[in-house]
Scaffold this motif. Structure first.
Motif, PDB file in Angstrom:
ATOM      1  N   UNK A 106       0.872  -1.180   0.000  1.00 19.55           N
ATOM      2  CA  UNK A 106       0.000   0.000   0.000  1.00 19.55           C
ATOM      3  C   UNK A 106       0.904   1.224   0.000  1.00 19.55           C
ATOM      4  N   UNK A 107       0.853   2.004  -1.101  1.00 18.38           N
ATOM      5  CA  UNK A 107       1.749   3.144  -1.251  1.00 18.38           C
ATOM      6  C   UNK A 107       1.020   4.329  -1.888  1.00 18.38           C
ATOM      7  N   UNK A 108       1.589   5.537  -1.707  1.00 18.59           N
ATOM      8  CA  UNK A 108       1.104   6.679  -2.483  1.00 18.59           C
ATOM      9  C   UNK A 108       1.521   6.519  -3.944  1.00 18.59           C
ATOM     10  N   UNK A 109       0.879   7.297  -4.810  1.00 14.01           N
ATOM     11  CA  UNK A 109       1.208   7.291  -6.242  1.00 14.01           C
ATOM     12  C   UNK A 109       1.520   8.720  -6.666  1.00 14.01           C
ATOM     13  N   UNK A 126       1.178  12.486   5.203  1.00 16.24           N
ATOM     14  CA  UNK A 126       0.746  13.874   5.147  1.00 16.24           C
ATOM     15  C   UNK A 126       1.080  14.439   3.772  1.00 16.24           C
ATOM     16  N   UNK A 127       0.266  15.420   3.346  1.00 17.92           N
ATOM     17  CA  UNK A 127       0.479  16.088   2.057  1.00 17.92           C
ATOM     18  C   UNK A 127       0.575  17.590   2.284  1.00 17.92           C
ATOM     19  N   UNK A 128       1.454  18.251   1.509  1.00 21.88           N
ATOM     20  CA  UNK A 128       1.581  19.704   1.610  1.00 21.88           C
ATOM     21  C   UNK A 128       0.691  20.398   0.587  1.00 21.88           C
ATOM     22  N   UNK A 129       0.794  21.723   0.511  1.00 21.59           N
ATOM     23  CA  UNK A 129      -0.095  22.491  -0.370  1.00 21.59           C
ATOM     24  C   UNK A 129       0.119  22.180  -1.846  1.00 21.59           C
ATOM     25  N   UNK A 130       1.309  21.656  -2.179  1.00 21.77           N
ATOM     26  CA  UNK A 130       1.597  21.302  -3.569  1.00 21.77           C
ATOM     27  C   UNK A 130       1.154  19.879  -3.899  1.00 21.77           C
ATOM     28  N   UNK A 131       0.631  19.175  -2.906  1.00 19.13           N
ATOM     29  CA  UNK A 131       0.188  17.801  -3.128  1.00 19.13           C
ATOM     30  C   UNK A 131       1.294  16.780  -2.993  1.00 19.13           C
ATOM     31  N   UNK A 132       2.422  17.183  -2.387  1.00 20.05           N
ATOM     32  CA  UNK A 132       3.543  16.257  -2.197  1.00 20.05           C
ATOM     33  C   UNK A 132       3.551  15.658  -0.810  1.00 20.05           C
ATOM     34  N   UNK A 133       4.196  14.493  -0.675  1.00 25.21           N
ATOM     35  CA  UNK A 133       4.333  13.842   0.623  1.00 25.21           C
ATOM     36  C   UNK A 133       5.237  14.684   1.519  1.00 25.21           C
ATOM     37  N   UNK A 134       4.861  14.815   2.795  1.00 22.06           N
ATOM     38  CA  UNK A 134       5.659  15.625   3.705  1.00 22.06           C
ATOM     39  C   UNK A 134       5.495  15.123   5.138  1.00 22.06           C
ATOM     40  N   UNK A 135       6.204  15.778   6.048  1.00 21.41           N
ATOM     41  CA  UNK A 135       6.073  15.476   7.466  1.00 21.41           C
ATOM     42  C   UNK A 135       4.877  16.234   8.042  1.00 21.41           C
ATOM     43  N   UNK A 136       4.533  15.898   9.284  1.00 19.15           N
ATOM     44  CA  UNK A 136       3.334  16.468   9.911  1.00 19.15           C
ATOM     45  C   UNK A 136       3.397  17.979  10.034  1.00 19.15           C
ATOM     46  N   UNK A 137       4.605  18.534  10.290  1.00 23.29           N
ATOM     47  CA  UNK A 137       4.701  19.974  10.546  1.00 23.29           C
ATOM     48  C   UNK A 137       4.403  20.839   9.330  1.00 23.29           C
ATOM     49  N   UNK A 139       7.795   5.765  -0.393  1.00 22.23           N
ATOM     50  CA  UNK A 139       8.318   6.512   0.753  1.00 22.23           C
ATOM     51  C   UNK A 139       7.770   5.964   2.063  1.00 22.23           C
ATOM     52  N   UNK A 140       8.529   6.142   3.124  1.00 17.85           N
ATOM     53  CA  UNK A 140       8.111   5.678   4.444  1.00 17.85           C
ATOM     54  C   UNK A 140       6.904   6.469   4.924  1.00 17.85           C
ATOM     55  N   UNK A 141       5.928   5.831   5.556  1.00 17.38           N
ATOM     56  CA  UNK A 141       4.768   6.561   6.063  1.00 17.38           C
ATOM     57  C   UNK A 141       5.170   7.709   6.976  1.00 17.38           C
ATOM     58  N   UNK A 142       4.454   8.811   6.860  1.00 19.32           N
ATOM     59  CA  UNK A 142       4.704   9.973   7.715  1.00 19.32           C
ATOM     60  C   UNK A 142       3.568  10.204   8.702  1.00 19.32           C
ATOM     61  N   UNK A 143       2.511   9.403   8.580  1.00 19.32           N
ATOM     62  CA  UNK A 143       1.408   9.456   9.545  1.00 19.32           C
ATOM     63  C   UNK A 143       1.051   8.040   9.965  1.00 19.32           C
ATOM     64  N   UNK A 144       1.361   7.703  11.190  1.00 24.63           N
ATOM     65  CA  UNK A 144       1.073   6.367  11.676  1.00 24.63           C
ATOM     66  C   UNK A 144       1.846   5.308  10.902  1.00 24.63           C
ATOM     67  N   UNK A 145       1.317   4.085  10.914  1.00 24.37           N
ATOM     68  CA  UNK A 145       1.994   2.981  10.234  1.00 24.37           C
ATOM     69  C   UNK A 145       1.627   2.882   8.769  1.00 24.37           C
ATOM     70  N   UNK A 146       0.494   3.473   8.368  1.00 22.88           N
ATOM     71  CA  UNK A 146       0.017   3.310   6.993  1.00 22.88           C
ATOM     72  C   UNK A 146      -0.609   4.588   6.449  1.00 22.88           C
ATOM     73  N   UNK A 147       0.072   5.713   6.645  1.00 23.98           N
ATOM     74  CA  UNK A 147      -0.503   6.963   6.181  1.00 23.98           C
ATOM     75  C   UNK A 147       0.546   8.004   5.848  1.00 23.98           C
TER      76      UNK A 147
END
Length: 336
Positions: A96-99, A119-130, A109-117
């Motif tokens: 189960x991965x992002x596309x 976060x996304x930034x304003x550009x729609x990219x994967x990011x950290x919680x902050x 990429x390694x999950x940034x929210x919990x074990x299987x989730x």
């Protein structure tokens, strides 16, 4: 001899053209993706589940997608039930991965929210919680995808998030199901009205609640008839509050000062609550008053008000027990 050499060059050049495609679909043999490589996304529109997720800014509640609702797709494209798919995640035979749609590939990429989730930034990219404004997470226990928008998101935010389940056969992720979410943050609780108050003592224009039934019902969790009934009595479950147009602060302490139904206010030119006077001695120039029948709100003038004046008035109708449920009116009133 020279002619044969030229022919040979042409033949070599022609052969080179057939090998210049970088599309994995055109390859003569399958590329085996390494542990740190993101597999190419094989195009198959039939595997896609598309969802438009609209988040009202005043109610950023999580939205869920029940995987069991798409059991047929799991069976058709993965050859598994939903339970079998989720169980296979534990041994790695299913992933189960992002596309990443812009690069047309999976994102391991390694999950940034919990074990299987993630976060996304304003550009729609994967990011950290902050730096995240939205997130998507797989809840295996409940067999659902959970979509969230953070409180830092602004009205007008629009991003696309894509995740998928795929069979990892050691060479590709070509057997998959993709979930795509078009996420927007809206402000449906704001009703913007511009109108003219006719000349004449205590003249007014009316805003009929029936014209905004969908907004009222979705924001207040009550039917239009329930809302109208609640607006008939000052002691009812709905309150009318004036709003500071610059700070957004609600005036929840002022008593009602308008007559009629009792649910309303006389206002100064600075939109502060005041008492009525027919000569303007209290500074009263405008009133916002709920109709006695509770089915509309009237915006009207004091006899001493100056024609040509323009007022920008903000007010809300909110549940007394839960102020997070409200509908806001932003009104521009011009005195004829």
């Amino acid at each position: 001899m020279k002619k044969n050499f030229i022919y040979a060059l042409i033949a070599c050049f022609t052969l080179s053209l057939t090998a210049c495609s970088t599309d994995p679909e055109d390859a003569t043999s399958k590329h085996v993706y390494g542990e740190n490589e993101n597999p190419y996304l094989k195009t198959n529109a039939d595997t896609v589940v598309s969802t438009k997720a609209e988040f009202p800014i005043n109610r950023l509640e999580a939205k869920t997608i029940k995987l069991i609702d798409y059991a047929e797709k799991f069976h058709t494209y993965l050859g598994m039930t939903v339970d079998e798919t989720l169980s296979a995640l534990s041994n790695g035979s299913v992933v189960f991965y992002p596309i990443n749609i812009s690069k047309n590939c999976w994102n391991k990429t390694t999950p940034t929210k919990g074990a299987n989730g993630w976060y996304y930034n304003t550009a729609g990219g994967i990011c950290e919680a902050n730096s995240g404004i939205a997130s998507i997470e797989l809840n295996i226990t409940n067999k659902e995808l959970v979509l969230n928008v953070e409180e830092t998101a602004l009205v007008g935010t629009a991003i696309s998030m894509n995740v998928g389940f795929a069979i990892d056969n050691g060479t590709d992720f070509d057997d998959y199901i993709r979930f795509t979410f078009d996420v927007t943050v809206t402000d449906p609780g704001r009703i913007v009205v511009a109108n003219t108050i006719p000349a004449g003592d205590y003249s007014a224009f009316s805003i009929e609640f029936a014209d905004y039934q969908d907004v009222i019902e979705s924001c207040l969790d009550m039917t239009l008839s329930e809302f109208i009934a609640a607006c008939k009595e000052p002691e009812g479950p709905v309150a009318l509050y004036m709003v500071d147009g610059e700070s957004g602060e609600w005036d929840t302490t002022s008593d009602y000062t308008a007559g009629g139904s009792g649910i309303g206010y006389w206002l100064t030119a600075n939109y502060k609550v005041t008492n009525w006077s027919d000569d303007g001695s209290t500074g009263s120039v405008l009133f916002v008053e709920t109709q006695e029948d509770g089915d509309m709100v009237n915006i009207g003038r004091n006899p001493a008000s100056t024609s040509g004046s323009v007022f920008n008035v903000n007010f809300v109708y909110a549940l007394k027990v839960d102020n997070s449920k409200f509908v806001e009116f932003i009104v521009k009133a011009t005195l004829e």
